[in-house]
Write an enzyme that holds these catalytic residues in place. Structure first.
Site, PDB file in Angstrom:
ATOM      1  N   GLU A  46       0.809  -1.251   0.179  1.00  0.00           N
ATOM      2  CA  GLU A  46      -0.053   0.053   0.090  1.00  0.00           C
ATOM      3  C   GLU A  46       0.764   1.249  -0.107  1.00  0.00           C
ATOM      4  OE1 GLU A  46      -2.862  -0.210   3.046  1.00  0.00           O
ATOM      5  OE2 GLU A  46      -4.469  -1.291   1.721  1.00  0.00           O
ATOM      6  N   GLU A  60      -6.503  -7.302  -0.942  1.00  0.00           N
ATOM      7  CA  GLU A  60      -7.263  -7.358   0.268  1.00  0.00           C
ATOM      8  C   GLU A  60      -8.728  -6.753   0.300  1.00  0.00           C
ATOM      9  OE1 GLU A  60      -5.027  -4.989   3.011  1.00  0.00           O
ATOM     10  OE2 GLU A  60      -3.034  -5.321   2.374  1.00  0.00           O
TER      11      GLU A  60
HETATM   12  C1  GLA Z   1      -4.335  -2.293   4.895  1.00  0.00           C
HETATM   13  C2  GLA Z   1      -2.889  -2.844   4.938  1.00  0.00           C
HETATM   14  C3  GLA Z   1      -3.013  -4.211   5.778  1.00  0.00           C
HETATM   15  C4  GLA Z   1      -3.934  -4.021   7.045  1.00  0.00           C
HETATM   16  C5  GLA Z   1      -5.370  -3.846   6.374  1.00  0.00           C
HETATM   17  C6  GLA Z   1      -6.257  -3.504   7.379  1.00  0.00           C
HETATM   18  O1  GLA Z   1      -4.979  -2.635   3.594  1.00  0.00           O
HETATM   19  O2  GLA Z   1      -2.244  -3.498   3.701  1.00  0.00           O
HETATM   20  O3  GLA Z   1      -1.610  -4.536   6.211  1.00  0.00           O
HETATM   21  O4  GLA Z   1      -3.367  -2.930   7.750  1.00  0.00           O
HETATM   22  O5  GLA Z   1      -5.005  -2.279   5.929  1.00  0.00           O
HETATM   23  O6  GLA Z   1      -7.605  -3.063   7.160  1.00  0.00           O
END
Ligand code: GLA
Ligand code: GLA
Length: 684
Positions: free
Chosen positions: A162, A321
Site C-alpha cells: 500500500e 485485500e
Molecule cells: C491495509 C494494509 C494491511 C492491513 C489492512 C487493515 O490494507 O495493507 O496490512 O493493515 O489495511 O484493514
C-alpha cells in the site's frame, strides 16, 4: 488506450492445468509458531486457498541487524506452502523499516508540513525520496529476489505494501531536493515555473531553483499551483520508488510478474493510479478495498472495483485485500452480515478481479490489528466466518470458467480524473463543501438506480466507444482535453458535465471570459458568477429535484441550447439550472448543482433516452439489481447482484446458473443480498 501493462497474471491452475480464480489472504506466519504453520496450510487447503501474500512486514525478522540475515524460517514457510499447492505472492518486505535502521539513520523518517518528524512505532515511516532508505530497501529486495528466484511457490512479487498509505506527502529536505529536480524537469526555466505558479501574486517570484520548497506550513494559503505540483510530484516520487524496486526484481527474475497493492477506495487520493498503471509501473493491477458502512457502501465497492478495472485497461486484476468481517480502523467497526463476505468478494469478480484475497489469513493475537477480522478468527476454524470463507472457496472454484475473461464494456461511462480531484478540492475556493468523489459516486449510484450498466473510466481511456460520457466536476481541463471532449460530442457522443467543470487549465489558471471556460462554447452557456450554498441551504428546481452545495448564474449563449430545468427558488430563481446543447447527432449537457443520487436518478432517463441507452434488466429488477458482464470468446457471464433486503424476480433472464440460489424452474428469483452468475452462449 494501449496499455503498457503486460498480460502476465499469476493464475492459479487446476489439476488439469486450466486457469482458476485466485483465492487467499495476507499470511503473517512470523506472528505464530511452527505448529500453527502446519495447521495453517491444512486449513488453507480446506478453505480452497491457492495463493497467499507473504512477508509483507517481515523486514525485522529477515534482517535482524544491518549485517545479519535470517531466511531459514521463510524458506520453511515457502516450502510448506508449496507442498500444500499454494502459490506465493512474495512481498519485498520493505514496508516497515526495522528499529536498527531508523536508529542508525533517523534521516529516513518522514517530516510533516509543520516540520514534525514522523517517528517509528507503527509502519511506513520512511521517505520515498531518501537515498539512504532506498539503498537499504533495495539491498533487501536484491537478497529476497536472489534467494527465492527459483522457488516453485513464487508466482508474483508484491512491492512494499500500500505505497503511500501513510507517507505520501513528505516535506523533508530530501523531498525538497527531489521536488526541485522534478520542477526543473517539468518547467526547464524559472520563467516557465514563475508563469505556471502565477508568482506575480503575493511577491512570490523565484530567482533561483534553490529557493523552491514543498508547501510547508505557511502564514496563510500556500500557492495553489505549488500545492498541486507537490501532489503531482509526491505521486510521481512514490511511483519512481516502486519502479526502483520493480527494476531490481525484473533484473533477477524477469519471468515473475510484479505488482503492488493500490488503494482504490473511499477518500484515498494521493496516488494517481491512472498514471501508475498507465505508465507500466506494474505488470498487473492489484487493489485493496474496504467497505465503510453507509447508505452507498456497496455502490462504492462497485465503483472502486469498476475503476480498478479501468486502471487494468479492462484486463483481469487482483483483489489483494478486503475483509471477511470487521476492520479495526473505523470509529465503530461493524461485523459483516451473513452473506456479505461472499457477495462483496463476488462483486469484485464481477468487475474483473481474477483473484480474491483477504487481509488476513489468521487474526492476530497481538498488535494494532488484533480486532481486525481474518479468515481464521480468534474463535478458530469452528466459526461462521471460517465456514463462510471455505464456502466462498468452493464458489470461486465453480467460477473457474470466468478466469481470464474480460469485462464487457458498457455504453455509459463516468469519467474519473485524479488531477480534477486534487485541483477541485484545494483551499481558497468558492466552497470547501465540494466532494469530488462523492459527486462521481452519486452519478454511479443514480445509474445503478435506473438499472443502467456503466464503466468508470479515466482520461487515459478512449471515449469513442461510449454513447454517454458523464464527467462530474471535471475541474481541470487542459486545451487538449477540451478538444477531445468537443470532438467526442460533435462526433455524436453525449457528454454530461457539472458545476465547477472546465474552469482551470493544467496550471490551475482560470480560463478567462466566463465559466466554464474550456467547455463554454461546447455547452453554449456562460457562467458569470458561482453561487455556492451554505451547508444547510438548498435550491429547488422546476423538475422536482433539489440542488445543494453549488448553483451557477447561467446565461444561455447559443440558440441550440435547451433548458432542461430551471431554478425555482434561491438567488437564481427563474434562471437555467440544467442545460443541453445539441451538437450534430451528439449533445453536451450541463448540471449546475449537486442533485444527489435521487435527483440524478430522476434526471438520467431523459439524458439516456436521448442517447438511445436502455436498461438491460427486466423492469422488475431495475434499481434493485446490479448487472455486470464478463465475456469470453464464446460466452457471456452475467453477474446479478441483489442490492436490496428483499427477493427480486428476474423475468425473462435465462442462462446456465453457475452460482446463486435463484431456483432452476421457471422464473429466476434472486434472494436478498445474493449474487448469481449465469453463463449464456454468445450466439443467443
Ligand atoms: C491495509 C494494509 C494491511 C492491513 C489492512 C487493515 O490494507 O495493507 O496490512 O493493515 O489495511 O484493514
Ligand atoms: C485582506 C488582504 C488582502 C486580501 C484580502 C482578501 O484584506 O489585505 O490582500 O488578501 O484580505 O479578502
Amino acid at each position: 488506450m494501449t496499455t503498457p501493462l503486460t498480460s502476465r497474471f499469476p493464475y492459479a491452475k487446476g489439476p488439469d492445468g486450466s486457469r482458476r480464480l485466485g483465492y487467499g489472504a495476507d499470511y503473517n506466519p512470523e506472528q505464530w509458531t511452527r505448529e500453527v504453520w502446519e495447521e495453517d496450510v491444512r486449513l488453507m487447503r480446506e478453505a480452497g486457498v491457492n495463493v497467499v501474500s507473504l512477508a509483507i512486514f517481515s523486514w525485522a525478522r529477515l534482517q535482524p541487524t544491518a549485517d545479519t540475515w535470517d531466511f531459514g524460517w521463510l524458506d520453511e514457510v515457502m516450502d510448506l506452502l508449496h507442498a500444500g499447492g499454494i502459490g506465493v505472492d512474495l512481498a519485498t518486505a520493505t514496508a516497515s523499516p526495522p528499529p536498527w535502521l531508523t536508529t542508525a539513520h533517523p534521516e529516513i523518517l518522514p517530516v510533516t508540513a509543520s516540520g514534525e518528524t514522523v517517528w517509528p512505532g507503527a509502519r511506513q515511516h520512511w521517505r520515498p525520496t531518501s537515498p539512504v532508505f532506498r539503498a537499504h530497501a533495495l539491498r533487501l529486495v536484491r537478497e529476497m529476489a536472489t534467494r527465492y528466484a527459483g522457488h516453485p511457490a513464487l508466482v508474483a512479487w508484491h512491492v512494499n505494501n500500500e505505497l503511500g498509505c501513510h507517507n505520501i506527502h513528505d516535506y523533508s529536505d530530501d523531498a525538497a531536493r527531489a521536488f526541485r529536480a522534478w520542477l526543473r524537469a517539468r518547467y526547464t526555466t524559472l520563467d516557465g515555473l514563475n508563469h505556471a505558479w502565477g508568482t506575480a501574486f503575493w511577491s512570490q517570484r523565484y530567482s533561483d531553483w534553490e529557493q523552491l520548497l514543498p508547501p510547508r506550513l505557511a502564514a496563510s494559503h500556500p500557492n495553489p499551483t505549488q500545492q498541486l505540483d507537490f501532489k503531482r510530484f509526491s505521486s510521481h516520487a512514490l511511483k519512481e520508488y516502486l519502479c526502483a524496486e520493480r527494476d531490481v526484481l525484473r533484473e533477477i527474475t524477469p519471468d515473475v510478474p510484479v505488482t503492488t497493492n493500490f488503494m482504490v477506495m473511499g477518500g484515498t487520493k494521493g496516488m494517481d493510479y491512472a498514471d501508475w498503471a498507465g505508465s507500466g509501473a506494474v505488470d498487473f493491477v492489484a487493489n485493496d478495498h474496504y467497505v465503510v458502512p453507509g447508505p452507498q457502501d456497496r455502490d462504492e465497492l462497485s465503483f472502486s472495483a469498476n475503476l480498478t478495472s479501468a486502471l487494468a485497461d479492462h484486463r483481469p486484476w487482483f483483489l489483494m485485500e478486503h475483509s471477511t468481517s470487521a476492520v479495526n480502523w473505523q470509529p465503530v467497526n461493524l461485523a459483516k452480515r451473513p452473506g456479505d463476505l461472499a457477495r462483496d468478494s463476488l462483486l469484485h469478480v464481477a468487475h474483473g478481479a481474477d483473484a480474491v484475497c483477504f487481509f488476513q489469513w489468521r487474526q492476530s493475537a497481538a498488535g494494532a490489528e488484533k480486532y481486525h477480522s481474518a479468515m481464521v478468527p480468534h474463535a478458530g476454524p469452528d466459526s461462521e466466518v471460517f465456514r463462510a470463507a471455505a464456502g466462498l472457496g468452493r464458489t470461486l472454484s465453480v467460477l473457474a470458467p470466468v478466469a481470464g475473461t474480460v469485462r464487457e464494456p458498457a455504453r455509459v461511462a463516468v469519467l474519473f480524473d485524479w488531477e480534477s480531484w486534487w485541483a477541485s478540492e484545494q483551499d481558497s475556493h468558492p466552497t470547501s463543501l465540494l466532494d469530488y468523489r462523492q459527486e462521481a459516486l452519486d452519478w454511479y449510484s443514480a445509474l445503478l438506480a435506473v438499472g443502467v450498466r456503466a464503466d468508470i473510466i479515466t482520461t487515459r481511456t478512449g471515449l469513442e466507444t461510449y454513447d454517454v460520457v458523464i464527467a462530474p466536476v471535471l475541474h481541470m481541463v487542459p486545451a487538449t482535453l477540451a478538444k477531445d471532449l468537443t470532438r467526442y460530442a460533435e462526433g455524436g457522443g453525449h457528454l454530461v458535465t457539472t458545476y465547477f467543470s472546465g474552469v482551470v487549465d493544467e496550471n490551475d489558471h482560470i480560463w478567462l471570459g466566463g465559466h466554464p471556460g474550456a467547455l463554454r462554447e461546447l455547452l453554449g452557456i456562460r457562467v458569470e458568477e458561482f453561487g455556492p450554498l451554505l451547508g444547510d441551504d438548498s435550491a429547488d428546481l422546476d423538475n422536482s429535484t433539489t440542488g445543494t452545495v453549488w448553483t451557477d448564474r447561467i446565461t444561455v449563449t447559443e440558440p441550440d441550447v435547451r433548458v432542461l430545468a430551471r431554478y425555482r427558488t434561491g438567488a437564481y430563481a427563474g434562471r437555467p439550472a440544467v442545460t443541453r446543447r445539441t451538437t450534430g447527432s451528439g449533445s453536451a449537457t450541463y448540471v449546475s448543482t449537486r442533485l444527489g443520487r435521487a435527483g440524478l436518478a430522476s434526471l438520467l432517463p431523459e439524458l439516456l433516452t436521448a442517447a438511445g441507452v436502455e436498461s438491460e434488466l427486466p423492469e422488475a429488477a431495475r434499481g434493485r439489481v446490479e448487472l455486470a458482464v464478463r465475456r469470453s470468446a464464446d460466452a457471456r457471464f452475467l453477474f446479478l447482484v441483489n442490492r436490496t433486503d428483499a427477493p427480486v424476480p428476474l423475468p425473462g433472464v435465462r442462462g446456465e446458473v453457475l452460482t446463486g440460489d435463484v431456483g432452476t424452474e421457471g422464473e429466476l428469483v434472486l434472494p436478498p443480498r445474493e449474487i448469481a452468475v449465469l453463463r449464456r452462449p454468445l450466439t443467443t
